[in-house]
Design a protein around this motif. Structure first.
Motif, mmCIF file in Angstrom:
data_model
loop_
_atom_site.group_PDB
_atom_site.id
_atom_site.type_symbol
_atom_site.label_atom_id
_atom_site.label_comp_id
_atom_site.label_asym_id
_atom_site.label_seq_id
_atom_site.Cartn_x
_atom_site.Cartn_y
_atom_site.Cartn_z
ATOM 1 N N ARG A 1 -4.053 7.993 -0.881
ATOM 2 C CA ARG A 1 -3.876 6.714 -1.568
ATOM 3 C C ARG A 1 -2.504 6.715 -2.219
ATOM 4 N N LYS A 2 -1.852 5.576 -2.095
ATOM 5 C CA LYS A 2 -0.564 5.380 -2.779
ATOM 6 C C LYS A 2 -0.690 4.090 -3.568
ATOM 7 N N ASP A 3 -0.506 4.204 -4.866
ATOM 8 C CA ASP A 3 -0.674 3.051 -5.764
ATOM 9 C C ASP A 3 -2.034 2.394 -5.561
ATOM 10 N N GLY A 4 -3.068 3.204 -5.325
ATOM 11 C CA GLY A 4 -4.428 2.711 -5.168
ATOM 12 C C GLY A 4 -4.766 2.194 -3.779
ATOM 13 N N LYS A 5 -3.787 2.099 -2.905
ATOM 14 C CA LYS A 5 -4.015 1.566 -1.564
ATOM 15 C C LYS A 5 -4.239 2.707 -0.567
ATOM 16 N N LYS B 1 3.899 11.254 -4.986
ATOM 17 C CA LYS B 1 3.448 9.891 -5.260
ATOM 18 C C LYS B 1 2.063 9.594 -4.683
#
Length: 162
Positions: free
Chosen positions: A101-105, A71
Motif C-alpha cells: 500500500r502506498k498512501d493507503g492505496k 514509502k
C-alpha cells in the motif's frame, strides 16, 4: 512469535532474519527472493544491496530503492513460479507478486527475477516485467445503445456499461 513477512508461515527469527543479518546465506534462489522481500518489509535495505550481484551494484540504485520502499507498507508476497534455482543449480528465476500500500492505496509489483550463484552464494541479477497477456472477449460485443443483457430494459451505456 512473529511470522516471517515472506509468507512462509515460519517464525521470522528462523526464516529470513538469519539471511538478512548475514548469519547464513540462502540455499536457493527462492529463499533469497523471500529474504529480499522481508528486507523491504522490515526496512533492512542493506540486505538488498548485499544480495545484488556485485557486477550489478550501484550506489545510486541503493539510495533510490531505499527511498521508494520506505514509502510503502508491504502486505504480502506471492511466489507464482520457480524455475531452477535449487541448491545444486547455478541459475534460477522466480516469478513473484509483492503486494503493498502506498498512501493507503493497494498496489502490486509483479516481476520475473533472475538469480545466479557465484562462489556458492545466490545473488539477484536482474528483474523484468512478465509478458503482457492479451485479453480476449468471451461472447459478442455489446454496443453502447443496445439493450443491457442484464434484463433491466435500459440501454447498456446507462446500466452495466457505466
Amino acid at each position: 512469535m512473529d511470522l516471517c513477512p515472506c509468507g512462509s508461515e515460519i517464525a521470522f527469527a528462523d526464516c529470513c532474519l538469519p539471511l538478512i543479518e548475514g548469519v547464513r546465506s540462502a540455499d536457493t534462489a527462492e529463499a533469497l527472493m523471500r529474504s529480499r522481500y522481508s528486507a523491504h518489509a522490515t526496512k533492512a535495505f542493506g540486505h538488498l544491496f548485499d544480495t545484488t550481484l556485485p557486477a550489478k551494484r550501484d550506489e545510486g540504485d541503493k539510495m533510490e530503492t531505499a527511498a521508494w520502499s520506505k514509502k510503502l507498507d508491504w502486505e504480502r508476497l506471492e511466489i507464482r513460479s520457480v524455475v531452477d534455482g535449487g541448491a545444486n543449480d547455478e541459475k534460477g528465476t522466480v516469478e513473484f507478486v509483492a503486494r503493498y500500500r502506498k498512501d493507503g492505496k493497494a498496489s502490486e509489483h509483479h516481476e520475473i527475477a533472475e538469480f545466479v550463484k557465484e562462489e556458492d552464494r545466490w545473488y539477484f541479477k536482474d528483474g523484468q516485467a512478465p509478458p503482457a497477456v492479451q485479453s480476449i472477449r468471451q461472447g459478442p460485443k455489446i454496443g453502447r445503445n443496445e439493450p443491457c443483457p442484464c434484463g433491466t430494459g435500459k440501454k447498456y451505456k446507462k446500466c452495466c456499461g457505466k
